[in-house]
Design a protein around this motif. Structure first.
Motif, PDB file in Angstrom:
ATOM      1  N   GLY A  85       2.403   9.100  -0.130  1.00 22.58           N
ATOM      2  CA  GLY A  85       3.723   8.482  -0.244  1.00 22.58           C
ATOM      3  C   GLY A  85       4.792   9.431   0.265  1.00 22.58           C
ATOM      4  N   SER A  86       4.533  10.725   0.159  1.00 22.89           N
ATOM      5  CA  SER A  86       5.553  11.690   0.589  1.00 22.89           C
ATOM      6  C   SER A  86       5.776  11.612   2.095  1.00 22.89           C
ATOM      7  N   GLU A  87       4.706  11.411   2.873  1.00 27.27           N
ATOM      8  CA  GLU A  87       4.929  11.271   4.318  1.00 27.27           C
ATOM      9  C   GLU A  87       5.605   9.933   4.634  1.00 27.27           C
ATOM     10  N   ALA A 192      12.676   1.569  -0.922  1.00 26.04           N
ATOM     11  CA  ALA A 192      12.190   1.422  -2.297  1.00 26.04           C
ATOM     12  C   ALA A 192      10.837   2.107  -2.435  1.00 26.04           C
ATOM     13  N   ASP A 193      10.840   3.228  -3.132  1.00 22.65           N
ATOM     14  CA  ASP A 193       9.587   3.931  -3.415  1.00 22.65           C
ATOM     15  C   ASP A 193       8.945   3.228  -4.615  1.00 22.65           C
ATOM     16  N   GLU A 194       7.853   2.537  -4.354  1.00 25.02           N
ATOM     17  CA  GLU A 194       7.199   1.730  -5.411  1.00 25.02           C
ATOM     18  C   GLU A 194       5.816   2.288  -5.741  1.00 25.02           C
ATOM     19  N   LEU A 222      -1.537   5.550  -2.820  1.00 27.40           N
ATOM     20  CA  LEU A 222      -2.624   5.461  -3.799  1.00 27.40           C
ATOM     21  C   LEU A 222      -2.580   6.572  -4.856  1.00 27.40           C
ATOM     22  N   SER A 223      -1.538   7.407  -4.845  1.00 25.56           N
ATOM     23  CA  SER A 223      -1.575   8.621  -5.669  1.00 25.56           C
ATOM     24  C   SER A 223      -1.316   8.393  -7.149  1.00 25.56           C
ATOM     25  N   LYS A 224      -0.557   7.378  -7.511  1.00 28.94           N
ATOM     26  CA  LYS A 224      -0.107   7.277  -8.905  1.00 28.94           C
ATOM     27  C   LYS A 224      -0.781   6.114  -9.635  1.00 28.94           C
TER      28      LYS A 224
HETATM   29  C1  LIG Z   1       8.305   8.653  -6.669  1.00 24.80           C
HETATM   30  C2  LIG Z   1       7.298   9.455  -5.921  1.00 24.80           C
HETATM   31  N1  LIG Z   1       7.112   9.221  -4.611  1.00 24.80           N
HETATM   32  C3  LIG Z   1       6.220   9.929  -3.900  1.00 24.80           C
HETATM   33  C4  LIG Z   1       5.482  10.926  -4.488  1.00 24.80           C
HETATM   34  C5  LIG Z   1       4.496  11.697  -3.646  1.00 24.80           C
HETATM   35  O1  LIG Z   1       3.386  10.909  -3.426  1.00 24.80           O
HETATM   36  P1  LIG Z   1       2.089  11.422  -2.663  1.00 24.80           P
HETATM   37  O2  LIG Z   1       1.376  12.365  -3.580  1.00 24.80           O
HETATM   38  O3  LIG Z   1       1.322  10.162  -2.406  1.00 24.80           O
HETATM   39  O4  LIG Z   1       2.527  12.093  -1.422  1.00 24.80           O
HETATM   40  C6  LIG Z   1       5.644  11.216  -5.834  1.00 24.80           C
HETATM   41  C7  LIG Z   1       4.883  12.302  -6.471  1.00 24.80           C
HETATM   42  O5  LIG Z   1       5.095  12.692  -7.589  1.00 24.80           O
HETATM   43  C8  LIG Z   1       6.572  10.451  -6.573  1.00 24.80           C
HETATM   44  O6  LIG Z   1       6.765  10.654  -7.876  1.00 24.80           O
END
Ligand SMILES: Cc1ncc(COP(=O)(O)O)c(C=O)c1O
Length: 400
Positions: A85-87, A192-194, A222-224
């Motif tokens: 999600g960070s990228e 929107a970060d979902e 898929l991280s959370k």
């Molecule tokens: C709101 C949110 N977006 C993105 C991320 C990062 O996600 P990823 O580990 O999939 O890069 C985090 C990580 O804590 C997060 O809390």
């Protein structure tokens, strides 16, 4: 280009593997590769026979189709697969922002987008979630006036995290409409970060911003909610033209997702299996949350909190005579326990407790925290505040 240090992320990366009790995670205990393969029909040989070349750089068609199925009416062309999600957040904001633009940014929040907005555009304007009593219960509500003030004609993006990290709050439909209204008024994109969608305590998947406005870019992964952070699979869902543009920025970062991750991501995003994974996540949340709540509730003289609606995190306010950065430091160095500081999430005098991992270990970590709490209370007793009382406003730590 100058960029603020991403202090919370750095703090976690530096210490999370060196403490006895890590309560800094926001997700749930991760799934194992063999669990996921089993869920996918158990064809281990096929998985092991995967050739380790480059995968399709925007994600295989099958993976994009399956991600698209998570968003009503979305098609393959609406999806770009990223590394985490960070990228997805990085490439999205990089593609949108020019110097001189403004970004309206929800606080409290995961501050990746705050730092990126300040770096790319030069400025981020905060609007807040605030504790509010509604229908007899406390919830984190959108400060609509604050949103209106933060969104101007120069605003290029309105950034929200929903369900929210760190509060676990979920916007109501009326609040989502307010965000859409602000976007229409200014011409801004909603980013929107979902990534916590699917990890709801209630079991009902939170509504998406997808489909509410034509200028919506959903970032997720898929991280959370899936407990699969090690796959590093994320995505952007948005209008095809905007997604194609973001892809052209992604050509400059990591090119493609990992081959094995795309394979396993296809299993996780198959709609039936996706729901089975959400059930696993929600079961962990429902089992562990009462333990943490019990601990907090027996310390109401120090902690107050609003029950999270999603995510394996509780954002608790405290009344101890110490700032959150110093408190987190003290817990780490004297008790070998790691939690996250409110100051690194946009709200002072708060701690974020992660409860999605081993519950016995969490309890032992909490016992250590209780020792520090007792020491601090002895040093200087303070009066308690009522649960959800308004947090003191303060600039974001790490922002100059
Ligand atoms: C709101 C949110 N977006 C993105 C991320 C990062 O996600 P990823 O580990 O999939 O890069 C985090 C990580 O804590 C997060 O809390």
């Amino acid at each position: 280009m100058r960029i603020d240090p991403f202090r919370m992320e750095r703090m976690q990366s530096t210490y999370e593997n060196y403490v006895e009790y890590n309560l800094s995670e926001s997700g749930v205990h991760p799934m194992r590769t063999n669990e996921l393969l089993e869920l996918g029909g158990g064809d281990v040989e096929r998985f092991l026979g995967t050739e380790l070349g480059y995968s399709q750089s925007n994600g295989t068609e099958e993976l994009r189709d399956r991600i698209a199925a998570f968003y009503d009416g979305a098609k393959r062309a609406n999806i770009l697969v990223t590394n985490g999600g960070s990228e997805a957040n990085f490439a999205t904001l990089w593609s949108l922002l020019e110097r001189g633009d403004r970004v309206a940014f929800m606080l409290p929040n995961y501050l990746q987008g705050w730092g990126l907005s300040r770096a790319f555009a030069g400025r981020a304007d905060a609007f807040r979630l605030v504790p509010r009593r509604e229908g007899g219960t406390m919830r984190w509500a959108l400060d609509v006036d604050g949103l209106r003030r933060a969104v101007t004609k120069k605003t290029r993006a309105i950034v929200v995290t929903n369900p929210n990290n760190p509060t676990g709050g979920i916007l109501t439909d009326a609040e989502m409409d307010e965000v859409v209204r602000a976007a229409r008024r200014s011409g801004a994109f909603i980013v929107a970060d979902e990534i916590y969608r699917g990890a709801e305590v209630s079991g009902r998947t939170a509504p998406s911003f997808w489909g509410r406005h034509d200028r919506v870019l959903v970032t997720s992964g898929l991280s959370k909610a899936f407990g699969l952070a090690g796959l590093r699979i994320g995505w952007v869902a948005g209008p095809a033209a905007a997604v194609a543009r973001i892809w052209s920025y992604r050509d400059y970062t990591t090119i493609a997702p990992g081959m094995l991750s795309d394979y396993l991501g296809r299993i996780a995003m198959d709609p039936k299996r996706r729901e089975a994974i959400f059930s696993r996540t929600r079961a962990i949340i429902r089992r562990n949350l009462p333990v943490l709540e019990g601990w907090l509730n027996s310390r109401q003289d120090v902690f107050s909190y609003i029950a999270p609606q999603a995510g394996a995190i509780v954002f608790a306010r405290y009344t101890l005579p110490i700032g959150s950065l110093a408190l987190v430091d003290r817990l780490r160095t004297s008790k070998s326990v790691l939690v996250c500081a409110g100051d690194q999430l946009g709200a002072a005098r708060h701690l974020r407790f992660g409860f999605g991992y081993d519950v016995d270990s969490m309890q032992r970590g909490l016992e250590r925290i209780a020792e520090t709490v007792a020491e601090l209370r002895q040093a200087r007793p303070r009066r308690a505040t009522s649960p959800g009382s308004r947090p003191r406003r303060r600039a974001v730590a790490g922002a100059r």
